[in-house]
Write a protein that holds these residues in place. Structure first.
Motif, PDB file in Angstrom:
ATOM      1  N   UNK A 182       0.801  -1.221   0.000  1.00 19.76           N
ATOM      2  CA  UNK A 182       0.000   0.000   0.000  1.00 19.76           C
ATOM      3  C   UNK A 182       0.837   1.277   0.000  1.00 19.76           C
ATOM      4  N   UNK A 183       2.150   1.177   0.230  1.00 20.08           N
ATOM      5  CA  UNK A 183       2.990   2.373   0.295  1.00 20.08           C
ATOM      6  C   UNK A 183       3.879   2.472  -0.942  1.00 20.08           C
ATOM      7  N   UNK A 184       4.323   3.685  -1.280  1.00 22.46           N
ATOM      8  CA  UNK A 184       5.048   3.882  -2.545  1.00 22.46           C
ATOM      9  C   UNK A 184       6.498   3.420  -2.543  1.00 22.46           C
ATOM     10  N   UNK A 185       7.128   3.287  -1.376  1.00 20.27           N
ATOM     11  CA  UNK A 185       8.526   2.858  -1.343  1.00 20.27           C
ATOM     12  C   UNK A 185       8.681   1.637  -0.446  1.00 20.27           C
ATOM     13  N   UNK A 186       9.789   0.927  -0.643  1.00 23.18           N
ATOM     14  CA  UNK A 186      10.061  -0.277   0.131  1.00 23.18           C
ATOM     15  C   UNK A 186      10.185   0.045   1.613  1.00 23.18           C
ATOM     16  N   UNK A 187      10.926   1.085   1.925  1.00 24.89           N
ATOM     17  CA  UNK A 187      11.135   1.470   3.322  1.00 24.89           C
ATOM     18  C   UNK A 187       9.818   1.763   4.028  1.00 24.89           C
ATOM     19  N   UNK A 188       8.941   2.469   3.364  1.00 23.66           N
ATOM     20  CA  UNK A 188       7.653   2.816   3.968  1.00 23.66           C
ATOM     21  C   UNK A 188       6.787   1.574   4.176  1.00 23.66           C
ATOM     22  N   UNK A 189       6.853   0.656   3.227  1.00 23.30           N
ATOM     23  CA  UNK A 189       6.048  -0.562   3.350  1.00 23.30           C
ATOM     24  C   UNK A 189       6.490  -1.385   4.561  1.00 23.30           C
ATOM     25  N   UNK A 190       7.793  -1.531   4.731  1.00 18.21           N
ATOM     26  CA  UNK A 190       8.293  -2.290   5.872  1.00 18.21           C
ATOM     27  C   UNK A 190       8.039  -1.550   7.184  1.00 18.21           C
ATOM     28  N   UNK A 191       8.187  -0.238   7.160  1.00 18.29           N
ATOM     29  CA  UNK A 191       7.970   0.549   8.375  1.00 18.29           C
ATOM     30  C   UNK A 191       6.529   0.457   8.847  1.00 18.29           C
ATOM     31  N   UNK A 192       5.599   0.317   7.910  1.00 20.41           N
ATOM     32  CA  UNK A 192       4.191   0.214   8.287  1.00 20.41           C
ATOM     33  C   UNK A 192       3.940  -0.998   9.171  1.00 20.41           C
ATOM     34  N   UNK A 193       4.641  -2.111   8.895  1.00 24.50           N
ATOM     35  CA  UNK A 193       4.473  -3.313   9.712  1.00 24.50           C
ATOM     36  C   UNK A 193       4.864  -3.057  11.166  1.00 24.50           C
ATOM     37  N   UNK A 231      15.829   0.602  -0.009  1.00 22.11           N
ATOM     38  CA  UNK A 231      15.072   1.389   0.968  1.00 22.11           C
ATOM     39  C   UNK A 231      14.206   2.458   0.319  1.00 22.11           C
ATOM     40  N   UNK A 232      14.782   3.250  -0.569  1.00 16.49           N
ATOM     41  CA  UNK A 232      14.051   4.364  -1.163  1.00 16.49           C
ATOM     42  C   UNK A 232      13.514   4.045  -2.551  1.00 16.49           C
ATOM     43  N   UNK A 233      13.625   2.800  -2.955  1.00 21.08           N
ATOM     44  CA  UNK A 233      13.136   2.440  -4.288  1.00 21.08           C
ATOM     45  C   UNK A 233      11.616   2.482  -4.338  1.00 21.08           C
ATOM     46  N   UNK A 234      11.111   2.976  -5.450  1.00 16.57           N
ATOM     47  CA  UNK A 234       9.667   2.985  -5.653  1.00 16.57           C
ATOM     48  C   UNK A 234       9.191   1.561  -5.921  1.00 16.57           C
ATOM     49  N   UNK A 235       8.091   1.196  -5.325  1.00 15.01           N
ATOM     50  CA  UNK A 235       7.544  -0.136  -5.525  1.00 15.01           C
ATOM     51  C   UNK A 235       7.312  -0.403  -7.014  1.00 15.01           C
ATOM     52  N   UNK A 236       6.876   0.631  -7.744  1.00 12.20           N
ATOM     53  CA  UNK A 236       6.603   0.475  -9.164  1.00 12.20           C
ATOM     54  C   UNK A 236       7.826   0.153  -9.996  1.00 12.20           C
ATOM     55  N   UNK A 237       9.026   0.378  -9.445  1.00  9.77           N
ATOM     56  CA  UNK A 237      10.257   0.077 -10.185  1.00  9.77           C
ATOM     57  C   UNK A 237      10.722  -1.352  -9.985  1.00  9.77           C
ATOM     58  N   UNK A 238      10.038  -2.094  -9.113  1.00  6.11           N
ATOM     59  CA  UNK A 238      10.441  -3.464  -8.807  1.00  6.11           C
ATOM     60  C   UNK A 238       9.721  -4.453  -9.716  1.00  6.11           C
ATOM     61  N   UNK A 239      10.372  -5.567  -9.972  1.00 10.74           N
ATOM     62  CA  UNK A 239       9.732  -6.646 -10.722  1.00 10.74           C
ATOM     63  C   UNK A 239       8.663  -7.301  -9.848  1.00 10.74           C
ATOM     64  N   UNK A 240       7.841  -8.137 -10.463  1.00  6.98           N
ATOM     65  CA  UNK A 240       6.807  -8.856  -9.711  1.00  6.98           C
ATOM     66  C   UNK A 240       7.429  -9.697  -8.606  1.00  6.98           C
ATOM     67  N   UNK A 241       8.511 -10.383  -8.933  1.00  7.05           N
ATOM     68  CA  UNK A 241       9.177 -11.207  -7.937  1.00  7.05           C
ATOM     69  C   UNK A 241       9.764 -10.379  -6.810  1.00  7.05           C
ATOM     70  N   UNK A 242      10.334  -9.221  -7.138  1.00  7.01           N
ATOM     71  CA  UNK A 242      10.882  -8.347  -6.098  1.00  7.01           C
ATOM     72  C   UNK A 242       9.778  -7.817  -5.190  1.00  7.01           C
ATOM     73  N   UNK A 243       8.629  -7.498  -5.764  1.00  5.42           N
ATOM     74  CA  UNK A 243       7.510  -7.035  -4.941  1.00  5.42           C
ATOM     75  C   UNK A 243       7.028  -8.158  -4.018  1.00  5.42           C
ATOM     76  N   UNK A 244       7.054  -9.382  -4.536  1.00  2.79           N
ATOM     77  CA  UNK A 244       6.683 -10.517  -3.695  1.00  2.79           C
ATOM     78  C   UNK A 244       7.642 -10.628  -2.513  1.00  2.79           C
TER      79      UNK A 244
END
Length: 240
Positions: free
Chosen positions: A89-100, A128-141
């Motif tokens: 739900x968050x735009x960057x990797x760091x934010x997504x992990x921090x939400x947990x 950390x600061x990468x946009x989720x949209x820049x990741x592959x499907x596997x990386x997002x998984x």
């Protein structure tokens, strides 16, 4: 590895619309690793939804560590969806992990600092600061997996976690599952990832067709599929 919390279903009936999913299902799961296999529509994802409280049974009880699912503390059970885009739900990797971490009461700034440190420990500082949209499907998984691990729930429910991963990604996730301190329940069509589990459940049309050591249950399911194929009881509609 920590002691596995008991997961108990007693007389569970689940109906979705007019369609019964489970009828009088009872299970006791105490193993640190459990596999779920079976055809599409067998009830694997529905079982996960019951265990994390996304659905309520029409009858029966669902308990984890002695408590009803509806009264569990936040973060006791974590679910990884089949499609990472339905979870992130968050735009960057760091934010997504921090939400947990924030969901468990950690202040936002401290949560982000811990998320960065967590990524650095895994050699992923550049993520950390990468946009989720820049990741592959596997990386997002993999981000979804990391978000679960950092949140440290007692039980991890992984719904088809290997489906979008390449071979190296599958090997890495399999290793991390083996090393995780939590109870991990894996639903998958890729049987080799649960074949060595001490316990695997084969679900068929909302009931347990077989329950036992992974090697035995996976072999029985493969034999059943081969027999249905030989008897011309399979079609492309079954594989949808």
């Amino acid at each position: 590895m920590n002691a596995s919390p008991a997961i108990e279903l007693q007389g569970v009936t689940l109906v979705r619309g007019a369609t019964p999913v489970f009828q009088d299902l009872s299970l006791s799961l105490r193993e640190p690793r459990v596999g779920l296999i079976g055809d599409n529509g067998a009830g694997k994802s529905s079982l996960f939804r019951l265990l994390c409280g996304l659905e309520e049974p029409r009858a029966g009880t669902v308990r984890v560590a002695g408590q009803g699912v509806g009264s569990l503390a936040t973060g006791t059970v974590g679910l990884m969806f089949q499609n990472p885009d339905e979870q992130i739900i968050f735009p960057t990797v760091e934010e997504e992990l921090a939400f947990s971490l924030s969901a468990r009461g950690l202040p936002r700034r401290e949560a982000r600092e811990q998320a960065r440190a967590f990524l650095a420990q895994r050699g992923l500082s550049a993520w950390a600061e990468r946009a989720i949209g820049s990741l592959s499907q596997g990386q997002r998984q993999h981000v979804c997996w990391l978000a679960l691990v950092i949140g440290a729930p007692q039980v991890l429910l992984l719904d088809e976690p290997f489906a979008s991963l390449d071979l190296p990604g599958q090997a890495l996730l399999r290793q991390e599952i083996a090393q995780a301190a939590q109870t991990v329940i894996v639903s998958t069509h890729l049987l080799d990832h649960v074949r060595d589990f001490g316990r695997v459940l084969w679900l068929e049309r909302g009931r347990v067709r077989a329950d036992g050591p992974g090697a035995e249950v996976c072999a029985a399911y493969e034999a059943d599929v081969a027999a249905r194929l030989a008897a011309h009881q399979l079609s492309l509609a079954d594989a949808a």
